[in-house]
Every structure is written in C-alpha cells, then in structure tokens.
Design a protein around this motif. Structure first.
Motif, PDB file in Angstrom:
ATOM      1  N   LEU A  33      39.024  35.051  56.517  1.00  5.58           N
ATOM      2  CA  LEU A  33      39.344  35.964  54.815  1.00  5.58           C
ATOM      3  C   LEU A  33      37.083  35.686  54.408  1.00  5.58           C
ATOM      4  CD1 LEU A  33      42.566  34.633  53.336  1.00  5.58           C
ATOM      5  CD2 LEU A  33      42.167  36.525  53.570  1.00  5.58           C
ATOM      6  N   MET A  34      36.834  34.672  54.738  1.00  6.52           N
ATOM      7  CA  MET A  34      35.073  34.165  54.218  1.00  6.52           C
ATOM      8  C   MET A  34      34.479  35.096  54.640  1.00  6.52           C
ATOM      9  SD  MET A  34      34.778  29.837  53.727  1.00  6.52           S
ATOM     10  CE  MET A  34      35.419  29.644  55.383  1.00  6.52           C
ATOM     11  N   SER A  35      35.231  35.533  55.911  1.00 10.04           N
ATOM     12  CA  SER A  35      33.700  36.835  56.416  1.00 10.04           C
ATOM     13  C   SER A  35      34.130  38.089  55.889  1.00 10.04           C
ATOM     14  CB  SER A  35      33.954  36.521  57.723  1.00 10.04           C
ATOM     15  OG  SER A  35      33.452  37.313  58.593  1.00 10.04           O
ATOM     16  N   LYS A  36      34.913  38.017  55.378  1.00 12.09           N
ATOM     17  CA  LYS A  36      35.295  39.692  55.375  1.00 12.09           C
ATOM     18  C   LYS A  36      35.192  39.860  53.386  1.00 12.09           C
ATOM     19  CE  LYS A  36      37.578  43.409  55.830  1.00 12.09           C
ATOM     20  NZ  LYS A  36      37.384  44.468  56.418  1.00 12.09           N
ATOM     21  N   ALA A  38      32.278  37.719  52.252  1.00 18.31           N
ATOM     22  CA  ALA A  38      31.074  38.058  52.707  1.00 18.31           C
ATOM     23  C   ALA A  38      30.608  40.007  53.008  1.00 18.31           C
ATOM     24  CB  ALA A  38      30.587  37.061  54.063  1.00 18.31           C
ATOM     25  N   GLU A  39      31.354  39.718  54.200  1.00 18.40           N
ATOM     26  CA  GLU A  39      31.305  41.616  54.772  1.00 18.40           C
ATOM     27  C   GLU A  39      31.125  42.781  53.161  1.00 18.40           C
ATOM     28  OE1 GLU A  39      33.771  44.771  57.187  1.00 18.40           O
ATOM     29  OE2 GLU A  39      33.602  42.795  57.701  1.00 18.40           O
ATOM     30  N   LEU A  40      32.637  42.402  52.792  1.00 15.24           N
ATOM     31  CA  LEU A  40      32.602  43.504  51.483  1.00 15.24           C
ATOM     32  C   LEU A  40      31.933  43.385  50.290  1.00 15.24           C
ATOM     33  CD1 LEU A  40      36.739  42.775  51.653  1.00 15.24           C
ATOM     34  CD2 LEU A  40      35.379  45.437  52.212  1.00 15.24           C
ATOM     35  N   GLU A  41      31.479  41.485  49.405  1.00 16.75           N
ATOM     36  CA  GLU A  41      30.386  41.894  49.070  1.00 16.75           C
ATOM     37  C   GLU A  41      28.921  42.729  49.295  1.00 16.75           C
ATOM     38  OE1 GLU A  41      30.082  36.869  48.926  1.00 16.75           O
ATOM     39  OE2 GLU A  41      31.409  37.133  47.051  1.00 16.75           O
ATOM     40  N   GLN A  42      28.582  42.352  50.295  1.00 15.75           N
ATOM     41  CA  GLN A  42      27.556  42.779  50.933  1.00 15.75           C
ATOM     42  C   GLN A  42      27.515  44.744  50.040  1.00 15.75           C
ATOM     43  OE1 GLN A  42      25.832  41.686  54.776  1.00 15.75           O
ATOM     44  NE2 GLN A  42      24.405  43.458  54.481  1.00 15.75           N
ATOM     45  N   GLU A  43      28.720  44.819  50.811  1.00 17.28           N
ATOM     46  CA  GLU A  43      29.250  46.567  50.906  1.00 17.28           C
ATOM     47  C   GLU A  43      29.229  46.616  49.013  1.00 17.28           C
ATOM     48  OE1 GLU A  43      32.158  49.427  52.476  1.00 17.28           O
ATOM     49  OE2 GLU A  43      31.989  47.787  53.592  1.00 17.28           O
ATOM     50  N   LYS A  84      30.655  54.941  42.260  1.00 17.66           N
ATOM     51  CA  LYS A  84      30.837  53.355  40.852  1.00 17.66           C
ATOM     52  C   LYS A  84      32.881  52.864  41.453  1.00 17.66           C
ATOM     53  CE  LYS A  84      28.407  54.950  36.792  1.00 17.66           C
ATOM     54  NZ  LYS A  84      28.787  55.542  35.158  1.00 17.66           N
ATOM     55  N   GLU A  85      33.590  54.060  41.781  1.00 21.15           N
ATOM     56  CA  GLU A  85      34.847  54.448  42.128  1.00 21.15           C
ATOM     57  C   GLU A  85      34.882  53.146  42.597  1.00 21.15           C
ATOM     58  OE1 GLU A  85      39.384  56.026  43.331  1.00 21.15           O
ATOM     59  OE2 GLU A  85      37.236  57.282  42.382  1.00 21.15           O
ATOM     60  N   ASN A  86      33.862  53.900  44.365  1.00 20.91           N
ATOM     61  CA  ASN A  86      34.475  52.246  45.618  1.00 20.91           C
ATOM     62  C   ASN A  86      34.186  51.179  45.102  1.00 20.91           C
ATOM     63  OD1 ASN A  86      35.337  55.083  46.957  1.00 20.91           O
ATOM     64  ND2 ASN A  86      33.346  55.563  47.886  1.00 20.91           N
ATOM     65  N   ARG A  87      32.880  50.589  44.077  1.00 17.48           N
ATOM     66  CA  ARG A  87      32.565  49.485  44.000  1.00 17.48           C
ATOM     67  C   ARG A  87      33.200  49.076  43.066  1.00 17.48           C
ATOM     68  NH1 ARG A  87      30.597  47.468  39.451  1.00 17.48           N
ATOM     69  NH2 ARG A  87      30.468  49.182  38.532  1.00 17.48           N
ATOM     70  N   GLU A  88      34.551  49.334  42.733  1.00 16.32           N
ATOM     71  CA  GLU A  88      35.209  49.175  41.731  1.00 16.32           C
ATOM     72  C   GLU A  88      36.590  48.405  42.301  1.00 16.32           C
ATOM     73  OE1 GLU A  88      35.879  51.405  38.844  1.00 16.32           O
ATOM     74  OE2 GLU A  88      34.090  51.387  37.490  1.00 16.32           O
ATOM     75  N   ASN A  89      37.100  48.784  43.607  1.00 17.23           N
ATOM     76  CA  ASN A  89      37.670  49.029  44.799  1.00 17.23           C
ATOM     77  C   ASN A  89      37.073  47.974  45.215  1.00 17.23           C
ATOM     78  OD1 ASN A  89      39.490  51.264  43.308  1.00 17.23           O
ATOM     79  ND2 ASN A  89      38.839  52.403  44.875  1.00 17.23           N
ATOM     80  N   LEU A  90      36.140  48.329  45.361  1.00 16.82           N
ATOM     81  CA  LEU A  90      35.822  46.883  46.600  1.00 16.82           C
ATOM     82  C   LEU A  90      35.959  45.746  45.114  1.00 16.82           C
ATOM     83  CD1 LEU A  90      32.756  48.719  47.855  1.00 16.82           C
ATOM     84  CD2 LEU A  90      34.804  47.312  49.334  1.00 16.82           C
ATOM     85  N   GLU A  91      35.113  45.132  44.409  1.00 18.75           N
ATOM     86  CA  GLU A  91      35.643  44.292  43.330  1.00 18.75           C
ATOM     87  C   GLU A  91      36.762  43.824  43.306  1.00 18.75           C
ATOM     88  OE1 GLU A  91      33.687  45.436  39.736  1.00 18.75           O
ATOM     89  OE2 GLU A  91      31.409  44.843  40.890  1.00 18.75           O
ATOM     90  N   LYS A  92      38.001  45.057  43.594  1.00 19.48           N
ATOM     91  CA  LYS A  92      39.589  44.548  43.573  1.00 19.48           C
ATOM     92  C   LYS A  92      39.368  43.442  44.240  1.00 19.48           C
ATOM     93  CE  LYS A  92      40.763  47.645  39.331  1.00 19.48           C
ATOM     94  NZ  LYS A  92      40.920  49.354  39.398  1.00 19.48           N
ATOM     95  N   THR A  93      39.229  43.668  45.330  1.00 20.82           N
ATOM     96  CA  THR A  93      39.670  43.852  47.150  1.00 20.82           C
ATOM     97  C   THR A  93      39.009  41.899  47.002  1.00 20.82           C
ATOM     98  OG1 THR A  93      39.789  46.362  47.988  1.00 20.82           O
ATOM     99  CG2 THR A  93      39.696  44.421  49.436  1.00 20.82           C
ATOM    100  N   ILE A  94      37.876  41.483  47.047  1.00 19.94           N
ATOM    101  CA  ILE A  94      37.383  40.660  47.152  1.00 19.94           C
ATOM    102  C   ILE A  94      37.823  39.658  46.383  1.00 19.94           C
ATOM    103  CG2 ILE A  94      34.865  39.907  46.475  1.00 19.94           C
ATOM    104  CD1 ILE A  94      33.912  42.141  47.462  1.00 19.94           C
ATOM    105  N   THR A  96      41.163  40.153  44.879  1.00 16.73           N
ATOM    106  CA  THR A  96      42.184  39.732  45.744  1.00 16.73           C
ATOM    107  C   THR A  96      42.110  38.751  47.016  1.00 16.73           C
ATOM    108  OG1 THR A  96      43.079  41.446  45.535  1.00 16.73           O
ATOM    109  CG2 THR A  96      44.708  40.628  47.161  1.00 16.73           C
ATOM    110  N   LEU A  97      40.946  38.844  47.912  1.00 17.27           N
ATOM    111  CA  LEU A  97      40.557  38.429  48.916  1.00 17.27           C
ATOM    112  C   LEU A  97      40.190  36.989  48.589  1.00 17.27           C
ATOM    113  CD1 LEU A  97      39.047  40.796  51.228  1.00 17.27           C
ATOM    114  CD2 LEU A  97      41.097  39.707  51.625  1.00 17.27           C
ATOM    115  N   ARG A  98      40.129  36.549  47.767  1.00 17.35           N
ATOM    116  CA  ARG A  98      39.004  35.653  46.691  1.00 17.35           C
ATOM    117  C   ARG A  98      40.782  34.235  46.639  1.00 17.35           C
ATOM    118  NH1 ARG A  98      33.975  36.615  43.986  1.00 17.35           N
ATOM    119  NH2 ARG A  98      32.117  37.055  45.314  1.00 17.35           N
TER     120      ARG A  98
END
Length: 118
Positions: A33-36, A38-43, A84-94, A96-98
């Motif tokens: 989970l930590m690895s994922k 970190a990966e999504l934060e970079q993206e 913008k939409e992709n970034r917002e989706n990534l933030e939501k996913t991050i 949830t994973l956190r």
C-alpha cells in the motif's frame, strides 16, 4: 436463535508459525500500500506540473497528449480539463489508499501486541 461472537481472548490461539506468517502478510500488505501511494503521488505531481504549465497558455494553442501509446494532437482547452480530472481522481484514490493503509497498520499493531511479537 442466539449467535455468539468470540472475543479475541476466546478465539483459539494460532500456532507460532501461523502467527509469524500472518504478521508477515500484514506487513507485506502495508508495504504494498505504501508503494502504491508513493507511485500515485508521483503520478499526481506530474499531472499537477502539466496543469500548471498549460493553465497560462492560449486555449487554442496546440497540445499533445499521450493516450495509451499514441500521441494525439489537441488544443489546450481540450486537454486541460482531462488533466485536471485525472489529477482529482488520483487524489481521491490516494486518500482512499491512505485510509486503507492506516487501518492495515492499526491491525498490524494490534496483532503484534496481541501475540507479543518483536
């Protein structure tokens, strides 16, 4: 019909090997989970950088976007909303994973305390 739920003290104790295996599994899940995250934060940071770069540009200016393995020509006004939409989706996913990571870390700590692992 009465249903009974066993409290942790009433549950049968696991063998030492099973305890170690379960603990390793929990810690491995935390690491994944930590690895994922970190990966999504970079993206997400890459999307933010692209968004910041495109925002001041003329909306009718050409912009290229990589879709799969194909480079597609669009305009800034077409590309910017999807970035913008992709970034917002990534933030939501991050987020949830956190939350899942925090819960899994709590479970791991409880398991470690219950079986007095070091």
């Amino acid at each position: 019909m009465a249903t009974t739920t066993a409290t942790p003290a009433q549950q049968p104790l696991l063998s030492q090997a099973a305890v170690v295996q379960k603990y390793r599994q929990l810690t491995q899940e935390c690491q994944q989970l930590m690895s994922k995250v970190a990966e999504l934060e970079q993206e997400r940071n890459e999307h933010k950088l692209v968004e910041e770069t495109l925002t001041p540009l003329d909306p009718d200016r050409r912009a290229y976007r990589l879709v799969g393995e194909v480079l597609v020509e669009r305009t800034v006004k077409e590309v910017l909303p999807s970035v913008k939409e992709n970034r917002e989706n990534l933030e939501k996913t991050i987020t949830t994973l956190r939350e899942r990571l925090t819960e899994r870390q709590r479970q791991t700590a409880e398991f470690k305390a219950e079986y007095k692992l070091q």
